[in-house]
Design a protein around this motif. Structure first.
Motif, mmCIF file in Angstrom:
data_model
loop_
_atom_site.group_PDB
_atom_site.id
_atom_site.type_symbol
_atom_site.label_atom_id
_atom_site.label_comp_id
_atom_site.label_asym_id
_atom_site.label_seq_id
_atom_site.Cartn_x
_atom_site.Cartn_y
_atom_site.Cartn_z
ATOM 1 N N ALA A 177 0.815 -1.220 0.000
ATOM 2 C CA ALA A 177 0.000 0.000 0.000
ATOM 3 C C ALA A 177 0.850 1.273 0.000
ATOM 4 C CB ALA A 177 -0.904 -0.006 1.232
ATOM 5 N N LEU A 178 2.167 1.112 0.074
ATOM 6 C CA LEU A 178 3.043 2.291 0.169
ATOM 7 C C LEU A 178 3.494 2.749 -1.210
ATOM 8 C CD1 LEU A 178 5.355 1.046 3.079
ATOM 9 C CD2 LEU A 178 3.332 2.529 3.268
ATOM 10 N N SER A 179 4.102 3.912 -1.252
ATOM 11 C CA SER A 179 4.710 4.412 -2.496
ATOM 12 C C SER A 179 6.220 4.315 -2.343
ATOM 13 C CB SER A 179 4.322 5.870 -2.719
ATOM 14 O OG SER A 179 2.973 5.926 -3.061
ATOM 15 N N PRO A 180 6.927 4.234 -3.485
ATOM 16 C CA PRO A 180 8.376 4.065 -3.401
ATOM 17 C C PRO A 180 9.074 5.172 -2.612
ATOM 18 C CG PRO A 180 7.614 3.759 -5.652
ATOM 19 C CD PRO A 180 6.429 4.226 -4.858
ATOM 20 N N GLU A 181 8.491 6.374 -2.583
ATOM 21 C CA GLU A 181 9.166 7.472 -1.863
ATOM 22 C C GLU A 181 8.974 7.391 -0.342
ATOM 23 O OE1 GLU A 181 6.857 7.798 -4.156
ATOM 24 O OE2 GLU A 181 5.233 9.120 -3.499
ATOM 25 N N ASP A 182 8.060 6.555 0.117
ATOM 26 C CA ASP A 182 7.858 6.407 1.570
ATOM 27 C C ASP A 182 9.056 5.675 2.180
ATOM 28 O OD1 ASP A 182 5.375 7.532 1.145
ATOM 29 O OD2 ASP A 182 4.338 5.603 1.048
ATOM 30 N N TRP A 183 9.358 6.008 3.430
ATOM 31 C CA TRP A 183 10.477 5.347 4.115
ATOM 32 C C TRP A 183 9.967 4.322 5.111
ATOM 33 C CZ3 TRP A 183 15.768 5.233 3.688
ATOM 34 C CH2 TRP A 183 16.315 6.104 2.728
ATOM 35 N N ILE A 184 10.594 3.148 5.085
ATOM 36 C CA ILE A 184 10.178 2.038 5.945
ATOM 37 C C ILE A 184 11.190 1.847 7.070
ATOM 38 C CG2 ILE A 184 9.662 -0.443 5.988
ATOM 39 C CD1 ILE A 184 8.928 -0.288 3.078
ATOM 40 N N PHE A 185 10.678 1.717 8.277
ATOM 41 C CA PHE A 185 11.518 1.457 9.457
ATOM 42 C C PHE A 185 11.087 0.107 10.033
ATOM 43 C CE2 PHE A 185 13.579 5.608 10.219
ATOM 44 C CZ PHE A 185 12.940 6.351 9.230
ATOM 45 N N PRO A 186 11.703 -0.976 9.561
ATOM 46 C CA PRO A 186 11.274 -2.297 10.033
ATOM 47 C C PRO A 186 11.910 -2.660 11.365
ATOM 48 C CG PRO A 186 12.831 -2.494 8.191
ATOM 49 C CD PRO A 186 12.806 -1.058 8.601
ATOM 50 N N ASP A 187 11.444 -3.765 11.952
ATOM 51 C CA ASP A 187 12.152 -4.338 13.095
ATOM 52 C C ASP A 187 12.879 -5.586 12.596
ATOM 53 O OD1 ASP A 187 10.073 -6.084 12.751
ATOM 54 O OD2 ASP A 187 9.227 -5.870 14.750
ATOM 55 N N TYR A 188 13.215 -6.465 13.527
ATOM 56 C CA TYR A 188 14.024 -7.639 13.166
ATOM 57 C C TYR A 188 13.236 -8.728 12.443
ATOM 58 C CZ TYR A 188 11.686 -8.435 17.548
ATOM 59 O OH TYR A 188 10.720 -8.488 18.514
ATOM 60 N N ARG A 189 11.892 -8.643 12.423
ATOM 61 C CA ARG A 189 11.091 -9.705 11.800
ATOM 62 C C ARG A 189 10.500 -9.165 10.508
ATOM 63 N NH1 ARG A 189 9.654 -13.718 14.637
ATOM 64 N NH2 ARG A 189 9.467 -12.593 16.608
ATOM 65 N N GLY A 190 11.249 -9.297 9.402
ATOM 66 C CA GLY A 190 10.770 -8.537 8.248
ATOM 67 C C GLY A 190 11.060 -9.106 6.875
ATOM 68 N N SER A 191 11.074 -10.429 6.725
ATOM 69 C CA SER A 191 11.350 -10.959 5.379
ATOM 70 C C SER A 191 10.289 -10.470 4.393
ATOM 71 C CB SER A 191 11.394 -12.488 5.393
ATOM 72 O OG SER A 191 10.241 -12.998 6.022
ATOM 73 N N GLY A 192 9.026 -10.488 4.825
ATOM 74 C CA GLY A 192 7.947 -10.065 3.929
ATOM 75 C C GLY A 192 8.035 -8.576 3.609
ATOM 76 N N ILE A 193 8.569 -7.805 4.534
ATOM 77 C CA ILE A 193 8.700 -6.358 4.309
ATOM 78 C C ILE A 193 9.766 -6.119 3.226
ATOM 79 C CG2 ILE A 193 9.377 -4.148 5.353
ATOM 80 C CD1 ILE A 193 8.392 -5.367 8.069
ATOM 81 N N ALA A 194 10.929 -6.732 3.416
ATOM 82 C CA ALA A 194 12.025 -6.527 2.461
ATOM 83 C C ALA A 194 11.643 -7.031 1.071
ATOM 84 C CB ALA A 194 13.279 -7.244 2.958
ATOM 85 N N LEU A 195 11.049 -8.214 1.020
ATOM 86 C CA LEU A 195 10.742 -8.800 -0.292
ATOM 87 C C LEU A 195 9.592 -8.067 -0.973
ATOM 88 C CD1 LEU A 195 11.303 -12.494 0.770
ATOM 89 C CD2 LEU A 195 12.694 -11.208 -0.871
ATOM 90 N N ALA A 196 8.612 -7.603 -0.203
ATOM 91 C CA ALA A 196 7.512 -6.852 -0.813
ATOM 92 C C ALA A 196 7.996 -5.492 -1.316
ATOM 93 C CB ALA A 196 6.374 -6.673 0.180
ATOM 94 N N ARG A 197 9.130 -5.039 -0.776
ATOM 95 C CA ARG A 197 9.701 -3.782 -1.262
ATOM 96 C C ARG A 197 10.599 -4.063 -2.472
ATOM 97 N NH1 ARG A 197 7.851 1.349 -0.407
ATOM 98 N NH2 ARG A 197 9.532 2.821 -0.124
ATOM 99 N N GLU A 198 10.501 -5.274 -2.981
ATOM 100 C CA GLU A 198 11.231 -5.731 -4.180
ATOM 101 C C GLU A 198 12.729 -5.866 -3.946
ATOM 102 O OE1 GLU A 198 9.419 -6.817 -6.601
ATOM 103 O OE2 GLU A 198 7.507 -5.850 -6.129
ATOM 104 N N MET A 199 13.116 -6.214 -2.717
ATOM 105 C CA MET A 199 14.535 -6.517 -2.499
ATOM 106 C C MET A 199 14.839 -7.829 -3.228
ATOM 107 S SD MET A 199 16.599 -7.116 1.065
ATOM 108 C CE MET A 199 16.738 -5.391 1.478
#
Ligand SMILES: Cc1ncc(C[n+]2csc(CCOP(=O)(O)OP(=O)(O)O)c2C)c(N)n1
Ligand SMILES: [Mg+2]
Length: 361
Positions: A71-93
């Motif tokens: 739901a975010l835009s590429p210009e938004d900044w993400i501050f994840p915690d230590y549990r974040g495989s889905g966060i990194a991969l959904a951000r197209e890492m």
């Protein structure tokens, strides 16, 4: 890999079931959830084999992570915690960067300076996490505040757990964001446990989203195993922030299906029956059933997709293992512009230690 390369195109025309996303987007979400699950499962095996030192899986929390990042835009900044495989991969890492970080090799964008599964990449607007709980929330507030002052059209989002909401850091950050209507989203994955401590042993509040009202901000409780509900809640929170209506606290109710980390055994504090019933609410299973109902998915496609992802993940982890580790000197880089004397001493000591080890070998 992208969804197109696996012919993840809808096989039948979409029936008139309302969905906020196109068929292609729905299949992309599904791909991202599965890649996160398989990457986590593979990393847990690699840990058992002694190939990686530590890992924090997000098994069971894929809908919460993938749906919110989507739901975010590429210009938004993400501050994840230590549990974040889905966060990194959904951000197209890419999987390469993902596993280079887990292995901490010289191609890791963080140069092996962070613990495994603490992904960060400034090119993807992901701030490298630190392990202390909720310390990154005030950083997310600060960056969003600066953007607000500069009239930049972006928001920040921070991720944390149910346990984090009992911390002082949570209070400080959310309070400040509420007072100044900072365009930020506090995204809590309520996975029912803080390591071995269940939610009801650390807060008397049964509905964590209610905590928002104490700070005068919007609180939203969403089914964290429903990827589309999470997507919509985050999208609305983003719009609210950009309108100048302040931050949102989202509580995504989910369940940590795996261990807290690779050094945890959940059987010590919860029963098999509880886990088995939680697996029935697996967000991936649920979404695949939804896609099947829409005529977008079937078992055969599912098998093809999973096999391909397993191959990609295996290749990425095998390649990452082949890449050399950083030299010991890299431990001392990127903190001071001019190295102080005591660090110089430690660097020399570290070099001597490594040289003596090499001689023994
Ligand atoms: C300030 C601080 N205190 C204690 C810890 C140790 N610790 C690591 S994870 C964790 C539990 C966090 O639970 P929760 O916030 O629910 O997140 P989850 O791990 O379930 O995603 C604790 C206490 C820490 N990392 N930081
Ligand atoms: Mg938790």
């Amino acid at each position: 890999m992208n969804a197109g390369s696996l012919s993840l195109t809808p096989s039948k025309p979409r029936p008139a079931v309302s969905s906020p996303l196109t068929g292609k987007q729905l299949l992309r979400l599904y791909y991202l959830m599965i890649v996160s699950r398989i990457a986590d499962e593979r990393a847990l095996i690699a840990h058992k084999q002694g190939r990686i030192g530590f890992y924090v899986p997000a098994v069971g929390e894929e809908a919460a992570e993938v749906g919110s990042v989507f739901a975010l835009s590429p210009e938004d900044w993400i501050f994840p915690d230590y549990r974040g495989s889905g966060i990194a991969l959904a951000r197209e890492m890419p999987l390469k960067i993902f596993f280079d970080q887990v292995l901490g090799n010289i191609e890791d964008v963080l140069k092996g300076h962070s613990m495994p599964s603490h992904w960060g990449d400034s090119s993807l607007n992901i701030v490298a996490p630190s392990s202390p709980i909720c310390t990154h929330l005030s950083h997310a507030v600060g960056v969003a505040w600066a953007a607000m002052m500069k009239r930049e059209k972006m928001v920040t989002i921070s991720y944390f757990g149910d346990g984090g909401t009992s911390s002082g850091e949570f209070h400080g950050a959310v309070n400040l964001a509420g007072v100044f209507k900072i365009p930020t989203i506090f995204f809590c994955r309520n996975n029912q446990y803080a390591i071995s401590v269940p939610v009801d042993r650390q807060t008397a509040v049964t509905n964590l989203a209610e905590k928002a009202s104490a700070y005068g901000i919007t609180g939203v409780r969403v089914d964290g195993n429903d990827v589309l509900a999470v997507y919509l809640a985050t999208k609305e929170a983003r719009q609210r922030a950009l309108r100048g209506d302040g931050p949102t606290f989202i509580e995504a109710v989910t369940y940590r299906l795996g261990p807290h980390t690779t050094i945890d055994d959940p059987m010590k504090y919860r029963g098999k029956t509880e886990e088995e019933s939680a697996w029935k609410r697996d967000p991936i299973l649920r979404f695949s059933e939804y896609l099947t109902t829409l005529g977008l998915w079937d078992m055969e496609k599912d098998q093809v997709l999973r096999n391909k992802i397993k191959e990609d993940v295996n290749l990425a982890i095998t390649n990452a293992k082949e890449v050399p580790k950083p030299e010991i000197d890299s431990l001392f880089e990127d903190v001071y512009s001019t190295s102080p004397w005591h660090l110089d001493e430690q660097r020399m000591e570290a070099r001597r230690f490594v040289a003596s080890k090499r001689q023994i070998q």
